[in-house]
Design a protein around this motif. Structure first.
Motif, PDB file in Angstrom:
ATOM      1  N   ASN A 196       1.017  -0.631   0.166  1.00  0.00           N
ATOM      2  CA  ASN A 196       0.272   0.054   0.101  1.00  0.00           C
ATOM      3  C   ASN A 196       0.636   1.469  -0.426  1.00  0.00           C
ATOM      4  OD1 ASN A 196      -2.429  -1.271   0.440  1.00  0.00           O
ATOM      5  ND2 ASN A 196      -2.414  -1.965   2.446  1.00  0.00           N
ATOM      6  N   ASN A 205       0.489   5.491   0.877  1.00  0.00           N
ATOM      7  CA  ASN A 205       0.271   6.579   1.343  1.00  0.00           C
ATOM      8  C   ASN A 205       0.788   7.629   0.778  1.00  0.00           C
ATOM      9  OD1 ASN A 205      -1.482   8.177   2.068  1.00  0.00           O
ATOM     10  ND2 ASN A 205      -1.560   7.378   4.536  1.00  0.00           N
ATOM     11  N   GLY A 224      -4.727   0.032  -4.636  1.00  0.00           N
ATOM     12  CA  GLY A 224      -3.532   0.034  -3.267  1.00  0.00           C
ATOM     13  C   GLY A 224      -3.398   1.778  -3.158  1.00  0.00           C
ATOM     14  N   SER A 251      -3.549   5.378  -1.845  1.00  0.00           N
ATOM     15  CA  SER A 251      -4.318   6.262  -0.975  1.00  0.00           C
ATOM     16  C   SER A 251      -3.265   7.950  -1.649  1.00  0.00           C
ATOM     17  CB  SER A 251      -5.131   6.359   0.513  1.00  0.00           C
ATOM     18  OG  SER A 251      -3.628   5.846   1.412  1.00  0.00           O
TER      19      SER A 251
END
Length: 381
Positions: A3, A5, A36, A38
């Motif tokens: 992931n 961010n 996946g 943000s």
């Protein structure tokens, strides 16, 4: 880590009441679509001293800007900092953003990559966050940054701030030849990434080319639209027209240069749909702009099957191959020659139109540069 961010810090984006190029927001929207991933966007918002003789329009807008807002479909949060007038002193108090935005700064520890889209103030803010939270920092060096660097004394604190960000960033991204050469000349590596375009924008269009040269630009000095008018007048192509789309401080000067010629048509500011309608009719697109970081309009014109003329060593230069996919100039006299060459040689003109179209269609779809960004981010985590 799967992931991502990501935090984008970007000063030159449109905000309510202020027009700016929206290219960074386009990148943000495309990055957010990746599974996946943000992404958050911070807008460095300067606190300017309220002087009676300067900054009034910008001061009034930024002083009333809300803490967060939606712009171009992207949620943006304001990161305030103190700024002083003049280039020499403007970014000396960037660190003020750490205590002016305590809650926002505290949230920064959740990010695993920071991408600052200008060196100052964006990159310096990113550097403070990198030092505080250990987050890898990506910076983009743009022509606007390079122009400011070249105006500063090498002994000035501001100059050293620019270099510190470039030298300490984990990755430097550039968009064109001249910024790439500058970074490499300092002994630092960088990655050159183009902007992208939605290639479906011209799907199904019937290209019916006319004897028209098109220029689409903000009518400001560095765009050199006066070159275009002067060169077109010198060429004396009786059956051709020059259409100019845009508005700005140079409009009166340009109309005066045109001297009410019925071959030079000023269309004013147009919507994107109206611009595209003119592009697909035009045979030649010209914009000999100085200090152009990339110039998405060149891709739009190439995809519309215009023969492209840009300025050497800036903007699209190095992305579209010289004399095969586009032509490049350094002066009004160069531009006269290129106009004459394309007007008098329809086969050459059509070959450049087709070669530019194929290059953009195959290599500049948004998916490719976005994957380059994602790959860089993942490699740094």
């Amino acid at each position: 880590m799967n992931n991502l961010n990501i935090l984008f810090i970007c000063r030159n984006i449109p905000v309510p009441g202020l027009r700016e190029n929206d290219i960074i927001l386009r990148i943000a929207k495309s990055v957010k679509k990746i599974e996946g991933v943000s992404l958050s966007v911070w807008f460095p918002c300067e606190y300017l001293p309220k002087l009676p003789f300067a900054f009034k329009h910008r001061y009034d807008i930024l002083s009333n800007l809300p803490k967060s807002f939606l712009e171009g479909g992207v949620f943006v949060e304001k990161a305030s900092y103190f700024r002083l007038p003049t280039l020499k002193f403007s970014y000396l108090f960037i660190k003020s953003f750490l205590f002016l935005n305590r809650k926002l700064v505290k949230q920064a520890k959740k990010y695993n990559i920071i991408h600052a889209h200008y060196i100052l103030p964006d990159g310096k803010m990113g550097l403070y966050l990198k030092d505080r939270f250990g987050i890898p920092l990506v910076v983009t060096l743009r022509n606007g940054d390079l122009d400011k660097i070249n105006k500063l004394s090498k002994n000035s604190l501001m100059y050293r701030n620019y270099l510190e960000v470039i030298e300490r960033a984990d990755e430097v991204i550039v968009h064109n030849y001249i910024t790439e050469q500058w970074v490499l000349g300092r002994g630092r590596q960088c990655t050159k990434i183009p902007h992208g375009i939605d290639t479906s924008m011209v799907k199904g269009i019937n290209y019916k080319k006319e004897a028209t040269i098109l220029c689409v630009s903000s009518l400001i000095k560095r765009k050199n639209v006066d070159w275009v008018v002067n060169a077109f007048k010198k060429v004396k192509a009786e059956n051709w027209k020059l259409k100019i789309i845009g508005d700005g401080a140079e409009i009166s000067k340009l109309k005066s240069l045109a001297n009410k010629s019925d071959q030079i048509i000023f269309l004013g500011r147009q919507t994107q749909k109206e611009v595209l309608a003119e592009m697909v009719k035009a045979s030649i697109f010209v914009l000999p702009s100085e200090n152009e970081t990339f110039g998405l309009v060149y891709l739009e014109a190439a995809l519309s099957k215009c023969a492209i003329i840009g300025k050497s060593r800036t903007g699209i230069y190095g992305w579209l191959k010289e004399d095969e996919e586009a032509l490049y100039v350094n002066s009004v006299s160069d531009l006269i020659i290129k106009f004459r060459t394309l007007i008098d040689n329809p086969i050459l003109r059509e070959n450049i139109q087709e070669a530019g179209f194929i290059k953009v269609e195959n290599e500049f779809h948004w998916s490719k540069p976005i994957q380059q960004y994602i790959s860089i981010y993942k490699d740094l985590i």
